[in-house]
Design an enzyme around this catalytic site. Structure first.
Site, PDB file in Angstrom:
ATOM      1  N   ASP A 246      -7.204   6.811  -5.435  1.00 15.51           N
ATOM      2  CA  ASP A 246      -6.495   5.957  -6.384  1.00 15.51           C
ATOM      3  C   ASP A 246      -7.027   6.166  -7.796  1.00 15.51           C
ATOM      4  O   ASP A 246      -6.260   6.270  -8.764  1.00 15.51           O
ATOM      5  CB  ASP A 246      -6.648   4.497  -5.955  1.00 15.51           C
ATOM      6  CG  ASP A 246      -6.033   3.528  -6.951  1.00 15.51           C
ATOM      7  OD1 ASP A 246      -4.818   3.595  -7.163  1.00 15.51           O
ATOM      8  OD2 ASP A 246      -6.789   2.708  -7.512  1.00 15.51           O
TER       9      ASP A 246
ATOM     10  N   GLU B 211      -2.823   9.089  -1.516  1.00 17.49           N
ATOM     11  CA  GLU B 211      -3.999   8.956  -2.368  1.00 17.49           C
ATOM     12  C   GLU B 211      -5.247   9.494  -1.672  1.00 17.49           C
ATOM     13  O   GLU B 211      -6.119  10.077  -2.318  1.00 17.49           O
ATOM     14  CB  GLU B 211      -4.188   7.490  -2.753  1.00 17.49           C
ATOM     15  CG  GLU B 211      -3.109   6.978  -3.695  1.00 17.49           C
ATOM     16  CD  GLU B 211      -3.286   5.524  -4.068  1.00 17.49           C
ATOM     17  OE1 GLU B 211      -2.823   5.146  -5.153  1.00 17.49           O
ATOM     18  OE2 GLU B 211      -3.878   4.768  -3.269  1.00 17.49           O
TER      19      GLU B 211
END
Length: 245
Positions: A62, A134
């Site tokens: 992320d 991610e």
């Protein structure tokens, strides 16, 4: 049939991993990173399943994704102010966008799931796909460094950055995405005042975010006042000019 890669108690066929590597355009030196990125907590047996699933990688991915996309935006839009860049970042790293990237990578069929989760279609859930996308970014970062992660993000997020802007949704959704991009919890709304008769009430609502000055607005219903408060917040922060939602 292909050989097996062992990662703790997980056994993954190299042929399966090769398909993923070909799709994402990166070949791993240590494929255990990729195995981990594709491993849902339901597929992990034994102690510390969260640590041995993709969840820690998703946290790292992320932030790597945010850094790379921020750099892309900073270069691509030299005249954009911070508010505009923040809004574009929120659009590109939101759950829906990451899930779309996971679909482009064709990650769903390769996610490692427990038998119950596999039967319930967990690999098709948007939140799971977004997290795995991610996690894959993080796996590439750990295996090949920032340059490799940058190349991966460029390949899959650059077309979205350059695509025509989609119409924005309601102000509450945009504000939630703005908060998420900054690592903040979802906005909370509270009633400040209510006036008028029962058949025609008038509400004043405030929106709160940690570390931010609340914004207030009025409306004929709580929902309308919440949207107006969110819009007021976004206008104040320079995220939008009040004509796009």
């Amino acid at each position: 049939m292909g050989s097996l890669v062992h990662d703790g108690e997980l056994k993954v066929r190299v042929t399966d991993l090769s398909v993923v590597e070909e799709r994402i355009g990166y070949r791993f030196k240590d494929r255990s990173h990729l195995v981990l990125a594709l491993s849902h907590i339901s597929a992990v047996k034994g102690p510390s399943p969260r640590i041995r699933s993709y969840q820690r990688l998703e946290f790292l991915g992320d932030h790597v994704l945010g850094a790379v996309v921020s750099d892309m935006l900073y270069t691509a839009f030299p005249k954009a102010e911070e508010g505009e860049l923040s809004r574009r970042l929120a659009e590109l790293v939101r759950e829906e966008a990451c899930a779309d990237v996971a679909a482009d990578m064709d990650l769903g069929p390769h996610i490692r799931l427990g038998s119950g989760e596999a039967q319930s279609g967990t690999h098709k859930r948007r939140a799971i796909l977004a997290d795995v996308a991610e996690a894959v970014v993080a796996a590439v970062f750990l295996d090949g460094g920032y340059a490799a992660a940058n190349e991966l993000v460029e390949r899959f997020w650059r077309p979205r950055l350059e695509a025509p802007r989609r119409p924005l949704r309601d102000a509450k959704t945009v504000l939630q995405e703005w908060a998420q991009a900054r690592g903040l919890p979802p906005p909370s709304y509270r009633e400040v005042a209510r006036s008028g008769p029962d058949h025609a009430p008038h509400f004043t609502m405030a929106v709160d975010l940690p570390g931010q000055i609340p914004a207030e607005a009025d409306g004929p219903s709580k929902q309308a006042a919440q949207k107006a408060a969110a819009a007021a917040f976004l206008v104040r922060e320079g995220v939008w000019n009040g004509t796009e939602i």
